[in-house]
Design an enzyme around this catalytic site. Structure first.
Site, PDB file in Angstrom:
ATOM      1  N   ASP A 294      63.292  36.197 -69.440  1.00 56.92           N
ATOM      2  CA  ASP A 294      62.341  36.938 -70.260  1.00 56.92           C
ATOM      3  C   ASP A 294      61.354  35.914 -70.827  1.00 56.92           C
ATOM      4  O   ASP A 294      61.748  35.019 -71.585  1.00 56.92           O
ATOM      5  CB  ASP A 294      63.118  37.650 -71.384  1.00 56.92           C
ATOM      6  CG  ASP A 294      62.203  38.450 -72.290  1.00 56.92           C
ATOM      7  OD1 ASP A 294      60.992  38.129 -72.383  1.00 56.92           O
ATOM      8  OD2 ASP A 294      62.686  39.419 -72.905  1.00 56.92           O
TER       9      ASP A 294
ATOM     10  N   LYS B 151      49.970  36.582 -57.043  1.00 55.37           N
ATOM     11  CA  LYS B 151      49.024  35.665 -57.710  1.00 55.37           C
ATOM     12  C   LYS B 151      49.566  34.246 -57.708  1.00 55.37           C
ATOM     13  O   LYS B 151      48.804  33.290 -57.567  1.00 55.37           O
ATOM     14  CB  LYS B 151      48.700  36.185 -59.115  1.00 55.37           C
ATOM     15  CG  LYS B 151      48.006  37.542 -59.039  1.00 55.37           C
ATOM     16  CD  LYS B 151      47.648  38.117 -60.373  1.00 55.37           C
ATOM     17  CE  LYS B 151      47.201  39.557 -60.206  1.00 55.37           C
ATOM     18  NZ  LYS B 151      48.310  40.490 -59.864  1.00 55.37           N
TER      19      LYS B 151
ATOM     20  N   ALA C 138      56.506  38.394 -60.407  1.00 59.45           N
ATOM     21  CA  ALA C 138      56.932  39.177 -59.240  1.00 59.45           C
ATOM     22  C   ALA C 138      55.983  40.345 -58.950  1.00 59.45           C
ATOM     23  O   ALA C 138      55.482  40.955 -59.893  1.00 59.45           O
ATOM     24  CB  ALA C 138      58.331  39.714 -59.484  1.00 59.45           C
ATOM     25  N   PRO C 139      55.737  40.634 -57.688  1.00 63.92           N
ATOM     26  CA  PRO C 139      56.347  40.082 -56.477  1.00 63.92           C
ATOM     27  C   PRO C 139      55.728  38.773 -55.982  1.00 63.92           C
ATOM     28  O   PRO C 139      56.118  38.295 -54.919  1.00 63.92           O
ATOM     29  CB  PRO C 139      56.139  41.196 -55.447  1.00 63.92           C
ATOM     30  CG  PRO C 139      54.891  41.892 -55.887  1.00 63.92           C
ATOM     31  CD  PRO C 139      54.882  41.796 -57.379  1.00 63.92           C
ATOM     32  N   GLY C 140      54.750  38.208 -56.670  1.00 65.85           N
ATOM     33  CA  GLY C 140      54.350  36.850 -56.329  1.00 65.85           C
ATOM     34  C   GLY C 140      52.961  36.681 -55.733  1.00 65.85           C
ATOM     35  O   GLY C 140      52.595  35.574 -55.345  1.00 65.85           O
TER      36      GLY C 140
ATOM     37  N   CYS D 180      54.767  36.416 -65.531  1.00 66.47           N
ATOM     38  CA  CYS D 180      55.223  37.726 -65.032  1.00 66.47           C
ATOM     39  C   CYS D 180      54.869  37.720 -63.542  1.00 66.47           C
ATOM     40  O   CYS D 180      53.890  38.312 -63.116  1.00 66.47           O
ATOM     41  CB  CYS D 180      54.477  38.848 -65.739  1.00 66.47           C
ATOM     42  SG  CYS D 180      54.712  38.849 -67.516  1.00 66.47           S
TER      43      CYS D 180
ATOM     44  N   ASP E  69      50.171  38.206 -66.246  1.00 70.72           N
ATOM     45  CA  ASP E  69      49.790  39.426 -65.511  1.00 70.72           C
ATOM     46  C   ASP E  69      50.751  40.487 -66.043  1.00 70.72           C
ATOM     47  O   ASP E  69      51.799  40.739 -65.463  1.00 70.72           O
ATOM     48  CB  ASP E  69      49.984  39.174 -64.003  1.00 70.72           C
ATOM     49  CG  ASP E  69      49.499  40.331 -63.156  1.00 70.72           C
ATOM     50  OD1 ASP E  69      48.829  41.230 -63.695  1.00 70.72           O
ATOM     51  OD2 ASP E  69      49.804  40.340 -61.940  1.00 70.72           O
TER      52      ASP E  69
ATOM     53  N   CYS F 290      46.639  45.626 -64.521  1.00 72.39           N
ATOM     54  CA  CYS F 290      46.012  46.590 -63.603  1.00 72.39           C
ATOM     55  C   CYS F 290      45.908  47.937 -64.311  1.00 72.39           C
ATOM     56  O   CYS F 290      46.205  48.977 -63.746  1.00 72.39           O
ATOM     57  CB  CYS F 290      46.763  46.675 -62.274  1.00 72.39           C
ATOM     58  SG  CYS F 290      48.483  47.169 -62.434  1.00 72.39           S
TER      59      CYS F 290
HETATM   60  C1  LIG Z   1      52.109  43.438 -63.009  1.00 72.20           C
HETATM   61  S1  LIG Z   1      53.652  42.848 -62.489  1.00 72.20           S
HETATM   62  C2  LIG Z   1      53.252  41.218 -61.965  1.00 72.20           C
HETATM   63  C3  LIG Z   1      52.609  41.139 -60.599  1.00 72.20           C
HETATM   64  C4  LIG Z   1      52.512  39.716 -60.089  1.00 72.20           C
HETATM   65  N1  LIG Z   1      51.825  38.848 -61.007  1.00 72.20           N
HETATM   66  C5  LIG Z   1      51.827  39.605 -58.740  1.00 72.20           C
HETATM   67  O1  LIG Z   1      50.644  39.265 -58.675  1.00 72.20           O
HETATM   68  O2  LIG Z   1      52.482  39.834 -57.714  1.00 72.20           O
HETATM   69  C6  LIG Z   1      54.439  42.559 -64.034  1.00 72.20           C
HETATM   70  C7  LIG Z   1      55.777  41.863 -63.922  1.00 72.20           C
HETATM   71  O3  LIG Z   1      56.183  41.490 -65.242  1.00 72.20           O
HETATM   72  C8  LIG Z   1      57.586  41.465 -65.288  1.00 72.20           C
HETATM   73  N2  LIG Z   1      57.958  41.412 -66.714  1.00 72.20           N
HETATM   74  C9  LIG Z   1      57.908  42.404 -67.620  1.00 72.20           C
HETATM   75  N3  LIG Z   1      58.270  41.945 -68.834  1.00 72.20           N
HETATM   76  C10 LIG Z   1      58.541  40.631 -68.680  1.00 72.20           C
HETATM   77  C11 LIG Z   1      58.969  39.599 -69.569  1.00 72.20           C
HETATM   78  N4  LIG Z   1      59.182  39.843 -70.871  1.00 72.20           N
HETATM   79  N5  LIG Z   1      59.166  38.369 -69.067  1.00 72.20           N
HETATM   80  C12 LIG Z   1      58.963  38.107 -67.758  1.00 72.20           C
HETATM   81  N6  LIG Z   1      58.563  39.047 -66.881  1.00 72.20           N
HETATM   82  C13 LIG Z   1      58.345  40.289 -67.337  1.00 72.20           C
HETATM   83  C14 LIG Z   1      57.975  42.700 -64.508  1.00 72.20           C
HETATM   84  O4  LIG Z   1      59.299  42.608 -64.032  1.00 72.20           O
HETATM   85  C15 LIG Z   1      56.937  42.709 -63.383  1.00 72.20           C
HETATM   86  O5  LIG Z   1      57.452  42.106 -62.238  1.00 72.20           O
END
Ligand SMILES: C[S@@+](CC[C@H](N)C(=O)[O-])C[C@H]1O[C@@H](n2cnc3c(N)ncnc32)[C@H](O)[C@@H]1O
Length: 437
Positions: free
Chosen positions: A306, A264, A260-262, A258, A325, A378
């Site tokens: 996904d 980590k 975005a936005p990147g 997961c 995350d 978070c």
């Molecule tokens: C908490 S944010 C991640 C922040 C990111 N790790 C960072 O440090 O910048 C959660 C992310 O999970 C994505 N997301 C939600 N469900 C998902 C899934 N089933 N598969 C992949 N990504 C998913 C969302 O679009 C969102 O961008």
């Protein structure tokens, strides 16, 4: 109605608040749509400060308003109800001369074609100036009003953190610091601190966080030396704990499920050179991962997918490290996003917990034996954190071993570690670390 891009900061703040509280927009998006972009910097700042402040204290300000009004304003006069909150907020918490706060607020009612409300708001704000103290004391006797928290969240925090909830509620209304992550592949922490100082930006390291510098006062990223060249990124210190915990080595295959936005993904590539696959189900957000990696001169594969549907993207080779995350309530970052208090609902928590569990179940089979999975959110709600991990570990006792994260902040909750908002000055976060036997 005022023009969409009103340059009057209070008029623009009404639009921002209507967008968030009336139409469910995020604060970031509402500010992007309605904050005066072409006015001078001070006006933009005032609209933003009012919007943040009113959302932080929305319930308290509403309770004050209700004590001064004999009847509730009609739904179509929601703008005037919010304008009153804007007026109270300036008088209670802002460094704006009281006469200007009142007259400028009243002027917005007139601009919006509601002269009756201009009179009412003028009278109410003046009465509040004279007799507000008693009203404030009565409103603040109720913690839900004093700290402006919805009942569902108050109930959860009380149940989850019986000793800490009062402090926690107050911390959610504090302003969060701007924290940088120094790209130590390019520059040392001390050297970068000196470069900031030379640019007139005071910053201090945070004990226990090897790449973090906390700025005394937030600045635009354009003012940060070497930002475009990749010398630093903006990231709260607590989020900087993910990459060290994941402990990826150069020869590892790493999945950031997961991404975005990147933030980590970028951090773990700054620390070592594993082969990284960054997934996110939101293609538009994933674009930001590519941009961040480009800016920092880092390499990883980005893919919109996904994560729970592995057959659509997995090549069958196990990962040595997996970071989840997970999407969550964001209750640990309310001090940065006060709109979360009013946009989230209690029912979201069970839905999010299901999604979090689905991610764990779907990705665990992709982890190599001896590999490590870091689960984090978070959120400060147990149902999204320790409860999800405990249930998962319970159902996979044969091959899951939970490792204490051993972080320098936060407390053990059993399998994982919870950092509560404001502890050591950082955001609220949860980390668990699982190894495959
Ligand atoms: C908490 S944010 C991640 C922040 C990111 N790790 C960072 O440090 O910048 C959660 C992310 O999970 C994505 N997301 C939600 N469900 C998902 C899934 N089933 N598969 C992949 N990504 C998913 C969302 O679009 C969102 O961008």
């Amino acid at each position: 109605m005022p023009a969409k891009s009103s340059t009057d900061p209070r008029a623009a703040a009404v639009e921002v608040l209507l967008a968030v509280l009336g139409r469910g927009r995020s604060l970031d998006r509402a500010l992007a749509e309605h904050a005066p972009m072409d006015a001078d910097g001070r006006d933009v700042g005032l609209c933003r400060a009012i919007a943040y402040g009113v959302l932080r204290h929305h319930r308290r300000l509403g309770a004050i308003r209700d004590r001064f009004l004999r009847t509730r304003l009609r739904d179509r006069d929601q703008d005037m109800a919010l304008l009153l909150e804007i007026g109270f907020f300036q008088l209670v918490a802002m460094d704006v001369p009281a006469h200007a706060a009142v007259s400028e607020t009243v002027a917005v009612a007139r601009q919006r074609g509601k002269p009756w409300a201009a009179k009412l708001i003028n009278a109410v704000l003046r009465r509040f100036q004279r007799d507000g103290d008693g009203c404030l004391a009565a409103v603040d006797a109720d913690p839900a009003q004093r700290d402006s928290v919805p009942d569902w969240l108050l109930n959860r925090l009380r149940a989850d953190w019986p000793a800490q909830w009062p402090e926690l509620l107050a911390a959610q209304n504090d302003r969060a610091p701007m924290t940088l992550r120094v790209n130590q592949r390019r520059v040392s922490l001390t050297d970068y601190q000196h470069r900031l100082a030379a640019a007139g930006i005071a910053a201090a390291p945070l004990p226990g966080f090897d790449a973090a510098l906390v700025l005394q006062t937030p600045v635009n990223v354009e003012a940060l030396p070497g930002f475009d060249a990749g010398d630093c990124s903006v990231q709260d210190a607590v989020a900087q704990l993910a990459a060290p915990l994941l402990d990826a080595a150069d020869h590892h295959r790493v999945l950031d499920a997961c991404a975005a936005p990147g933030g980590k993904s970028a951090h773990l590539l700054e620390r070592s050179r594993p082969s990284l696959l960054a997934l996110d189900s939101d293609a538009a957000r994933l674009q930001r991962v590519s941009e961040t990696l480009d800016r920092l001169g880092l390499e990883g594969e980005c893919r919109a997918a996904d994560a729970t549907l592995a057959d659509q993207w997995w090549d069958g080779r196990p990962f040595d490290r997996i970071l989840i995350d997970a999407p969550c309530s964001g209750t640990g970052v309310i001090r940065r996003h006060p709109d979360i208090k009013w946009l989230r609902r209690d029912a979201d928590i069970a839905r999010l917990a299901d999604e979090q569990r689905r991610l764990l179940e779907a990705l665990w089979p992709l982890l190599a034996v001896g590999g490590r999975l870091v689960y984090c959110t978070c959120s400060i709600i147990r149902a999204e954190n320790e409860s999800v991990v405990a249930a998962f570990v319970g159902d996979h006792a044969d091959d899951v071993r939970a490792i204490p994260p051993g972080l320098s902040v936060g407390q053990s909750t059993g399998y994982g570690q919870q950092i509560l908002t404001g502890e050591a000055g950082v955001d609220g976060f949860y980390y668990a670390c699982l190894e495959k036997r």
